[in-house]
Design a protein around this motif. Structure first.
Motif, PDB file in Angstrom:
ATOM      1  N   CYS A   1       3.967   8.792 -10.761  1.00 14.73           N
ATOM      2  CA  CYS A   1       4.035   7.556 -11.558  1.00 14.73           C
ATOM      3  C   CYS A   1       2.763   6.743 -11.352  1.00 14.73           C
ATOM      4  CB  CYS A   1       5.268   6.751 -11.179  1.00 14.73           C
ATOM      5  SG  CYS A   1       6.812   7.657 -11.310  1.00 14.73           S
ATOM      6  N   ILE A   2       1.639   7.256 -11.812  1.00 14.97           N
ATOM      7  CA  ILE A   2       0.357   6.605 -11.576  1.00 14.97           C
ATOM      8  C   ILE A   2       0.271   5.250 -12.264  1.00 14.97           C
ATOM      9  CG2 ILE A   2      -0.796   7.740 -13.519  1.00 14.97           C
ATOM     10  CD1 ILE A   2      -2.309   6.966 -10.040  1.00 14.97           C
ATOM     11  N   GLU A   3       0.972   5.077 -13.387  1.00 13.56           N
ATOM     12  CA  GLU A   3       0.940   3.782 -14.084  1.00 13.56           C
ATOM     13  C   GLU A   3       1.579   2.691 -13.223  1.00 13.56           C
ATOM     14  OE1 GLU A   3       2.272   6.520 -15.318  1.00 13.56           O
ATOM     15  OE2 GLU A   3       0.943   7.135 -16.969  1.00 13.56           O
ATOM     16  N   SER A   4       2.707   3.005 -12.575  1.00 12.42           N
ATOM     17  CA  SER A   4       3.371   2.037 -11.697  1.00 12.42           C
ATOM     18  C   SER A   4       2.474   1.697 -10.508  1.00 12.42           C
ATOM     19  CB  SER A   4       4.710   2.588 -11.206  1.00 12.42           C
ATOM     20  OG  SER A   4       5.584   2.816 -12.280  1.00 12.42           O
ATOM     21  N   ALA A   5       1.812   2.713  -9.944  1.00 10.01           N
ATOM     22  CA  ALA A   5       0.895   2.482  -8.831  1.00 10.01           C
ATOM     23  C   ALA A   5      -0.235   1.555  -9.257  1.00 10.01           C
ATOM     24  CB  ALA A   5       0.331   3.807  -8.330  1.00 10.01           C
TER      25      ALA A   5
ATOM     26  N   ASN B   1       0.830  -1.212   0.000  1.00 12.82           N
ATOM     27  CA  ASN B   1       0.000   0.000   0.000  1.00 12.82           C
ATOM     28  C   ASN B   1       0.863   1.261   0.000  1.00 12.82           C
ATOM     29  OD1 ASN B   1      -2.391  -1.419  -0.001  1.00 12.82           O
ATOM     30  ND2 ASN B   1      -2.680  -1.312   2.209  1.00 12.82           N
ATOM     31  N   ALA B   2       1.948   1.226   0.781  1.00 14.21           N
ATOM     32  CA  ALA B   2       2.861   2.369   0.823  1.00 14.21           C
ATOM     33  C   ALA B   2       3.537   2.578  -0.531  1.00 14.21           C
ATOM     34  CB  ALA B   2       3.911   2.166   1.911  1.00 14.21           C
ATOM     35  N   LEU B   3       3.849   1.484  -1.216  1.00 12.49           N
ATOM     36  CA  LEU B   3       4.439   1.590  -2.555  1.00 12.49           C
ATOM     37  C   LEU B   3       3.453   2.228  -3.538  1.00 12.49           C
ATOM     38  CD1 LEU B   3       6.397  -1.760  -3.061  1.00 12.49           C
ATOM     39  CD2 LEU B   3       7.340   0.551  -3.259  1.00 12.49           C
ATOM     40  N   ILE B   4       2.195   1.791  -3.481  1.00 12.69           N
ATOM     41  CA  ILE B   4       1.168   2.370  -4.354  1.00 12.69           C
ATOM     42  C   ILE B   4       1.048   3.868  -4.091  1.00 12.69           C
ATOM     43  CG2 ILE B   4      -1.309   2.392  -4.877  1.00 12.69           C
ATOM     44  CD1 ILE B   4      -1.324  -0.618  -4.147  1.00 12.69           C
TER      45      ILE B   4
ATOM     46  N   PHE C   1      -1.237  -2.222  -7.773  1.00 10.94           N
ATOM     47  CA  PHE C   1      -2.601  -2.425  -7.264  1.00 10.94           C
ATOM     48  C   PHE C   1      -3.274  -3.599  -7.964  1.00 10.94           C
ATOM     49  CE2 PHE C   1      -7.183  -1.622  -7.494  1.00 10.94           C
ATOM     50  CZ  PHE C   1      -7.493  -1.466  -6.157  1.00 10.94           C
ATOM     51  N   ALA C   2      -3.109  -3.687  -9.269  1.00 11.30           N
ATOM     52  CA  ALA C   2      -3.752  -4.761 -10.043  1.00 11.30           C
ATOM     53  C   ALA C   2      -3.217  -6.131  -9.650  1.00 11.30           C
ATOM     54  CB  ALA C   2      -3.541  -4.526 -11.533  1.00 11.30           C
ATOM     55  N   ARG C   3      -1.955  -6.197  -9.182  1.00 11.38           N
ATOM     56  CA  ARG C   3      -1.360  -7.488  -8.822  1.00 11.38           C
ATOM     57  C   ARG C   3      -1.662  -7.910  -7.394  1.00 11.38           C
ATOM     58  NH1 ARG C   3       3.319  -5.670 -11.939  1.00 11.38           N
ATOM     59  NH2 ARG C   3       4.333  -5.019 -10.002  1.00 11.38           N
ATOM     60  N   LEU C   4      -2.301  -7.047  -6.617  1.00  6.11           N
ATOM     61  CA  LEU C   4      -2.604  -7.402  -5.223  1.00  6.11           C
ATOM     62  C   LEU C   4      -3.604  -8.557  -5.171  1.00  6.11           C
ATOM     63  CD1 LEU C   4      -3.001  -3.966  -3.364  1.00  6.11           C
ATOM     64  CD2 LEU C   4      -1.043  -5.502  -3.343  1.00  6.11           C
ATOM     65  N   LYS C   5      -3.238  -9.626  -4.467  1.00 11.36           N
ATOM     66  CA  LYS C   5      -4.162 -10.751  -4.302  1.00 11.36           C
ATOM     67  C   LYS C   5      -5.249 -10.411  -3.299  1.00 11.36           C
ATOM     68  CE  LYS C   5      -0.733 -14.297  -5.454  1.00 11.36           C
ATOM     69  NZ  LYS C   5       0.004 -15.493  -4.967  1.00 11.36           N
ATOM     70  N   HIS C   6      -4.860  -9.672  -2.270  1.00  9.02           N
ATOM     71  CA  HIS C   6      -5.819  -9.254  -1.240  1.00  9.02           C
ATOM     72  C   HIS C   6      -5.712  -7.739  -1.086  1.00  9.02           C
ATOM     73  CE1 HIS C   6      -6.392 -13.449  -0.180  1.00  9.02           C
ATOM     74  NE2 HIS C   6      -5.074 -13.583  -0.118  1.00  9.02           N
ATOM     75  N   LYS C   7      -6.850  -7.069  -1.065  1.00 14.42           N
ATOM     76  CA  LYS C   7      -6.885  -5.612  -0.936  1.00 14.42           C
ATOM     77  C   LYS C   7      -7.655  -5.241   0.322  1.00 14.42           C
ATOM     78  CE  LYS C   7      -7.020  -4.888  -5.984  1.00 14.42           C
ATOM     79  NZ  LYS C   7      -7.147  -6.280  -6.441  1.00 14.42           N
ATOM     80  N   ASP C   8      -7.109  -4.304   1.095  1.00 18.88           N
ATOM     81  CA  ASP C   8      -7.862  -3.784   2.230  1.00 18.88           C
ATOM     82  C   ASP C   8      -8.394  -2.395   1.872  1.00 18.88           C
ATOM     83  OD1 ASP C   8      -5.676  -2.123   2.357  1.00 18.88           O
ATOM     84  OD2 ASP C   8      -4.993  -2.788   4.326  1.00 18.88           O
ATOM     85  N   VAL C   9      -9.043  -1.763   2.820  1.00 21.97           N
ATOM     86  CA  VAL C   9      -9.690  -0.480   2.542  1.00 21.97           C
ATOM     87  C   VAL C   9      -8.663   0.591   2.173  1.00 21.97           C
ATOM     88  CG1 VAL C   9      -9.666   0.296   4.963  1.00 21.97           C
ATOM     89  CG2 VAL C   9     -11.461   1.100   3.425  1.00 21.97           C
TER      90      VAL C   9
ATOM     91  N   MET D   1      -5.618   4.145  -4.155  1.00 23.50           N
ATOM     92  CA  MET D   1      -5.680   4.099  -5.614  1.00 23.50           C
ATOM     93  C   MET D   1      -6.757   5.043  -6.153  1.00 23.50           C
ATOM     94  SD  MET D   1      -3.786   2.547  -7.777  1.00 23.50           S
ATOM     95  CE  MET D   1      -3.757   3.696  -9.142  1.00 23.50           C
ATOM     96  N   ILE D   2      -7.885   5.119  -5.485  1.00 20.57           N
ATOM     97  CA  ILE D   2      -8.956   6.037  -5.912  1.00 20.57           C
ATOM     98  C   ILE D   2      -8.465   7.480  -5.845  1.00 20.57           C
ATOM     99  CG2 ILE D   2     -11.215   6.985  -5.248  1.00 20.57           C
ATOM    100  CD1 ILE D   2     -11.939   4.099  -4.337  1.00 20.57           C
TER     101      ILE D   2
END
Length: 676
Positions: free
Chosen positions: A358-362, A347-350, A366-374, A380-381
């Motif tokens: 570098c929004i593309e890297s973020a 999350n800190a990296l994003i 994010f897309a590769r996260l298997k589990h996402k929290d709030v 990302m939003i």
């Protein structure tokens, strides 16, 4: 108790009363054979416990004609380690029923289990009574266990009177445990008082006791107590202890004395990962990003491997457009060294990539996260919103809503979607989300006013302000003013600026807004009046600066700046670009009527700080390289239009970050769609 009927087994205290007194022997014809057999059975118990077959462990005991305390203690410890607290007490009851006498190791383990079982103070008191009858009540392990139990289930002060004040053999361990209980109960001042009592009593002070007192001073943010404790640490030669020095380091940081914290850190003869992380986090939190990055590099050079907390502490230092290179280097270091990255680090990296432009890297992380929290969703939003990609931000929020069973949508998340709707100019959708907020905060009202004003719905925005009675909040008026600036509603903007002057009479930027409006309308007498007011009140408008990083050095430019070594080349490049604009009849018009920087109105557009930084980037980097610039003020209309045209002329992407958003200029267009 514990889900079992009282008729199923007698009271432990009742069984205890029927047991032999301490010192009695067990009736056995072959005691040595019995002990060897029981220890073999202990091995079977441990094997059964490791395989999670604790019922099998009990069957082993059931087969025993008689067992000793050693075996029962092992079974109790097995239950305690596995967290099966109910079975600890039940096993202890069975032990008493079998006529086995507890020893000094038994009762503290039982009390530890009782301490974790809320509401079972009665059982704890029974065990305490047994300890007294057995003569164990003054044993140090027993005192610690009793303090923990009474502290958890009863009252800490009562525990102190009941145990510590009556015990002739209390030591530093008991005092420290009580102090920790005070801290846990939110009474750090009592913990410090207890430490001073401990000193007066002549008890031996160890590193744990001192570190506990220092942590209490840290919670209280009492620099006075902290310095007294530091002096005690020096006198007792405990300052070199890493636990004590780390506690001192954190105390100085929490008390806001970064100088004392750094002095403590520099004096440390032994530093662990906690030491480095604390000082790095302190610098980053106070805005000392460069020093935080230097310390992080030193930590790695000294051979310490970063942990998730140290990683998440340093990444905010890279969450700036001028530090994007360092952020990428640190990320690469993590990957090369296969450092484990949990969700907090990811999350800190994003967040770092999104805030460094570098929004593309973020987005890829994010897309590769298997589990996402709030936090993953929200970061990302907000990232998409700040980069002008409102549609993607709204779409992402809809995805988060589908995951609402796992992700809690709270006021902070609603603020994120309102910002996204403002960026995407989705007025109806934003209004619907606002109505879902049960208790709107000022931030939500501000975002709604901004949403309506940016959509040029000024009548609705004014009605909304009136209905919710939020006119007294300066943030609300500024949101309305932003809409006036976007849609060039100068007259309404003037009235809003006047209201801001009334609400914030000591904010120089408000007077500058009015001054620029008067200048735009050639009312020079009022311009002079505004300047006089600013000078008479001793106000100092914030200067405009822009900066960019090149080869690990940050280059800063002010309005009309000629101090840079390459100023001649910078201005020449700008003049050439302006000439091309004129030839192509694309020269932008200058409108500073609702701009809050007086010096930029008085200086020709070519001398504005962001234009100087862009020009420096063009003459200092390879053809095709992206230009990344940051400005401390909102970019003016002239420079915004100029940057769009320049991006098309030179065929490069220019990323300009102001306090509100990122502007990605590419092929003559901006990612904000001219709404900023």
């Amino acid at each position: 108790m514990f889900g079992l009927k009282s008729a199923e087994f007698p009271s432990p205290l009742h069984v205890f009363d029927e047991m032999p007194l301490p010192g009695s022997t067990f009736p056995s014809n072959n005691l040595l054979h019995f002990k060897l057999h029981s220890r073999c059975l202990v091995g079977k118990v441990k094997v059964a416990a490791k395989s999670d077959e604790l019922s099998l462990a009990h069957k082993v005991f059931d087969e025993m004609p008689l067992s000793d305390t050693f075996a029962w203690n092992n079974l109790i410890q097995t239950h305690l380690t596995s967290g099966d607290l109910h079975h600890v007490v039940f096993t202890y009851q069975q032990m008493l029923l079998r006529g086995v006498r507890p020893d000094r190791r038994t009762l503290p383990r039982v009390l530890a289990a009782v301490s974790g079982l809320s509401g079972d103070l009665f059982v704890g008191k029974q065990v305490h009574g047994q300890a007294i009858k057995l003569g164990f009540s003054h044993d140090q392990y027993m005192i610690s266990a009793l303090l923990e139990m009474y502290g958890n289930l009863d009252d800490i002060d009562r525990a102190k009177c009941l145990i510590l004040d009556k015990s002739p053999s209390t030591n530093a361990v008991s005092w420290t445990l009580l102090a920790r209980l005070y801290i846990r109960e939110g009474k750090p001042s009592l913990a410090i008082d207890l430490f001073y009592q401990m000193l007066d009593s002549g008890a031996e002070i160890d590193s744990v006791a001192l570190a506990t007192a220092i942590s209490a001073a840290s919670i209280l943010k009492s620099l006075k107590d902290g310095r007294i404790l530091h002096q005690i640490a020096r006198q007792r030669k405990l300052e070199v202890n890493v636990l004590v020095s780390n506690s001192l380091l954190k105390m100085y940081i929490d008390c806001g004395s970064i100088e004392d914290a750094r002095a403590t850190f520099d004096r440390m003869t032994s530093r662990d990962i906690i030491s480095w992380t604390e000082i790095i986090h302190a610098y980053v939190k106070k805005g000392g990003y460069s020093e935080g990055l230097k310390l992080f590099r030193r930590m790695i050079t000294n051979g310490l491997k970063p942990d998730p907390f140290s990683i998440s502490s340093i990444l905010p230092a890279c969450a700036r457009i001028t530090a994007s290179k360092q952020g990428k280097e640190i990320h690469g270091y993590f990957l090369r060294n296969r450092i484990s990255m949990n969700l907090t680090v990811l999350n800190a990296l994003i967040d770092m990539y999104a805030k460094s432009g570098c929004i593309e890297s973020a987005s890829r992380i994010f897309a590769r996260l298997k589990h996402k929290d709030v936090i993953s969703w929200t970061v990302m939003i907000l990232g998409y919103s700040s980069h002008g990609q409102g549609e993607l931000a709204v779409e992402l929020f809809r995805e988060m809503e589908k995951e609402s069973c796992m992700v809690q949508i709270d006021p902070l998340r609603y603020a994120a979607i309102l910002r996204a709707c403002t960026t995407a100019r989705k007025t109806e959708e934003g209004t619907l989300y606002f109505k879902q907020i049960k208790a709107p905060e000022v931030a939500h009202f501000v975002l709604m006013v901004g949403l309506l004003a940016n959509a040029e719905l000024f009548d609705q925005a004014m009605l909304f302000i009136q209905e919710h009675k939020i006119k007294r909040h300066a943030e609300v008026l500024r949101a309305l003013l932003d809409g006036c600036r976007i849609h060039q509603r100068a007259n309404l903007g003037k009235r809003v600026a006047e209201q801001l002057c009334e609400q914030e009479p000591l904010n120089a930027e408000n007077y500058v807004l009015l001054s620029n409006w008067y200048a735009h309308n050639a009312k020079w007498d009022m311009v002079d009046k505004m300047k006089g007011m600013i000078e008479d009140m001793g106000l100092k408008p914030k200067k405009a600066y822009s900066w960019m990083e090149l080869r690990n050095k940050v280059h800063v430019f002010g309005t009309g700046d000629v101090s840079h070594p390459r100023s001649a080349g910078i201005y020449w490049e700008l003049e050439c670009l302006m000439k091309k604009m004129e030839e192509e009849e694309q020269k932008p018009s200058a409108d500073y009527s609702l701009h809050d920087v007086d010096e930029e109105r008085e200086c020709i557009g070519v001398g504005h700080s962001e234009m100087l930084a862009i020009s420096f980037g063009l003459i200092s980097t390879n053809s095709g390289a992206t230009i990344r610039v940051t400005k401390n003020h909102r970019v003016c209309r002239f420079c915004h239009e100029s940057a769009k045209i320049i991006s098309k002329i030179v065929g490069r992407e220019i990323i300009l970050k102001d306090p509100n958003r990122f502007h990605h200029f590419r092929d003559g267009l901006c990612s904000c769609s001219d709404f900023w």
